[in-house]
Design an enzyme around this catalytic site. Structure first.
Site, PDB file in Angstrom:
ATOM      1  N   PRO A   1      -9.750 -19.665 -21.207  1.00  0.00           N
ATOM      2  CG  PRO A   1      -9.247 -18.534 -19.240  1.00  0.00           C
ATOM      3  CD  PRO A   1      -9.744 -19.849 -19.745  1.00  0.00           C
ATOM      4  CG  ASN A   2      -7.151 -14.643 -22.570  1.00  0.00           C
ATOM      5  OD1 ASN A   2      -7.825 -13.742 -23.043  1.00  0.00           O
ATOM      6  ND2 ASN A   2      -6.887 -14.731 -21.279  1.00  0.00           N
TER       7      ASN A   2
ATOM      8  NE  ARG B   1      -2.893 -15.572 -24.605  1.00  0.00           N
ATOM      9  CZ  ARG B   1      -3.063 -16.548 -23.730  1.00  0.00           C
ATOM     10  NH1 ARG B   1      -3.535 -17.716 -24.112  1.00  0.00           N
ATOM     11  NH2 ARG B   1      -2.775 -16.344 -22.479  1.00  0.00           N
TER      12      ARG B   1
ATOM     13  CE1 TYR C   1       0.559 -19.420 -23.965  1.00  0.00           C
ATOM     14  CE2 TYR C   1       0.352 -17.088 -24.474  1.00  0.00           C
ATOM     15  CZ  TYR C   1       0.435 -18.108 -23.544  1.00  0.00           C
ATOM     16  OH  TYR C   1       0.400 -17.822 -22.199  1.00  0.00           O
TER      17      TYR C   1
ATOM     18  CG  ASN D   1      -4.423 -24.932 -22.653  1.00  0.00           C
ATOM     19  OD1 ASN D   1      -4.334 -24.399 -21.551  1.00  0.00           O
ATOM     20  ND2 ASN D   1      -3.653 -24.578 -23.680  1.00  0.00           N
TER      21      ASN D   1
ATOM     22  CB  ALA E   1      -5.200 -17.528 -16.790  1.00  0.00           C
TER      23      ALA E   1
ATOM     24  CD  GLU F   1      -2.558 -29.143 -15.953  1.00  0.00           C
ATOM     25  OE1 GLU F   1      -2.757 -29.940 -15.004  1.00  0.00           O
ATOM     26  OE2 GLU F   1      -1.906 -28.090 -15.810  1.00  0.00           O
TER      27      GLU F   1
ATOM     28  CG  HIS G   1      -0.384 -25.914 -19.712  1.00  0.00           C
ATOM     29  ND1 HIS G   1      -1.378 -25.030 -19.382  1.00  0.00           N
ATOM     30  CD2 HIS G   1      -0.362 -26.853 -18.736  1.00  0.00           C
ATOM     31  CE1 HIS G   1      -1.932 -25.424 -18.235  1.00  0.00           C
ATOM     32  NE2 HIS G   1      -1.336 -26.530 -17.830  1.00  0.00           N
TER      33      HIS G   1
ATOM     34  NE  ARG H   1       4.873 -18.173 -20.255  1.00  0.00           N
ATOM     35  CZ  ARG H   1       3.618 -17.899 -20.616  1.00  0.00           C
ATOM     36  NH1 ARG H   1       2.766 -18.885 -20.875  1.00  0.00           N
ATOM     37  NH2 ARG H   1       3.229 -16.645 -20.730  1.00  0.00           N
TER      38      ARG H   1
HETATM   39  C1  DQA Z   1      -1.370 -21.788 -21.154  1.00  0.00           C
HETATM   40  C2  DQA Z   1      -0.440 -21.333 -20.034  1.00  0.00           C
HETATM   41  C3  DQA Z   1      -1.168 -20.463 -19.021  1.00  0.00           C
HETATM   42  O1  DQA Z   1      -0.266 -20.030 -17.997  1.00  0.00           O
HETATM   43  C4  DQA Z   1      -1.738 -19.233 -19.698  1.00  0.00           C
HETATM   44  O2  DQA Z   1      -2.485 -18.467 -18.776  1.00  0.00           O
HETATM   45  C5  DQA Z   1      -2.540 -19.557 -20.894  1.00  0.00           C
HETATM   46  C6  DQA Z   1      -2.093 -20.612 -21.796  1.00  0.00           C
HETATM   47  C7  DQA Z   1      -0.612 -22.526 -22.278  1.00  0.00           C
HETATM   48  O3  DQA Z   1      -1.272 -23.180 -23.078  1.00  0.00           O
HETATM   49  O4  DQA Z   1       0.613 -22.430 -22.365  1.00  0.00           O
HETATM   50  O5  DQA Z   1      -3.543 -18.900 -21.188  1.00  0.00           O
HETATM   51  O6  DQA Z   1      -2.343 -22.685 -20.608  1.00  0.00           O
END
Ligand code: DQA
Length: 145
Positions: free
Chosen positions: A9-10, A17, A22, A73, A76, A97, A99, A106
């Site tokens: 998501p996102n 964003r 990011y 990735n 959240a 995994e 990020h 954070r």
């Molecule tokens: C994320 C880190 C997560 O905590 C966050 O909710 C994201 C992006 C990252 O790529 O840094 O949506 O996975």
């Protein structure tokens, strides 16, 4: 060799964003570059992004017997989803995994991942490059197994 890239998501909002966290690259920019790297490595890279937990789970389930490695990735869902963890455990496909941000630097709620202990490895804090490192690591692992 087939590698599946999953973005949660996102991550479709990358570029717009919180660019200070990011980065300024869009998801398309990142995936286009990864496709070039995949081609150089001689692997087939399939990408999916979804904001919906069930779509990510369906995609992981469908990868069973089809994909050799997963780069994920989970956004959240990293910090909330026992269901995505269970899907990855069920299909038993090795995964890394990724990020973009350093989740350990954070908010405290980002410092726990439901996936990390099942992962072959975890890359965080290196921005979009983290995906590339993960892809190359996956190719090396698949070549030496
Ligand atoms: C994320 C880190 C997560 O905590 C966050 O909710 C994201 C992006 C990252 O790529 O840094 O949506 O996975």
């Amino acid at each position: 060799v087939k590698i599946l890239l999953i973005n949660g998501p996102n991550l479709n909002m990358l570029g717009k964003r919180e660019p200070h966290i990011y980065g300024s690259q869009t998801l398309n920019d990142i995936v286009d570059h990864l496709q070039q790297v995949a081609q150089q490595q001689g692997v087939q890279l399939t990408h999916m992004q979804s904001n919906a937990e069930h779509e990510i789970i369906d995609c992981i389930q469908q990868a069973m017997g089809e994909q050799d490695f997963i780069l994920i990735n989970p956004g959240a869902f990293t910090h909330t989803s026992v269901a995505i963890r269970d899907a990855l455990a069920a299909v038993a496909i090795p995964f890394i995994e990724v990020h973009l941000s350093n989740i350990h630097a954070r908010e405290s709620f980002r410092q726990h991942s439901y996936l990390s202990d099942l992962a072959k490895g975890v890359i965080c804090g290196l921005g979009a490059q983290g995906y590339e490192f993960a892809l190359i690591a996956a190719c090396k692992q698949l070549a030496t197994q």
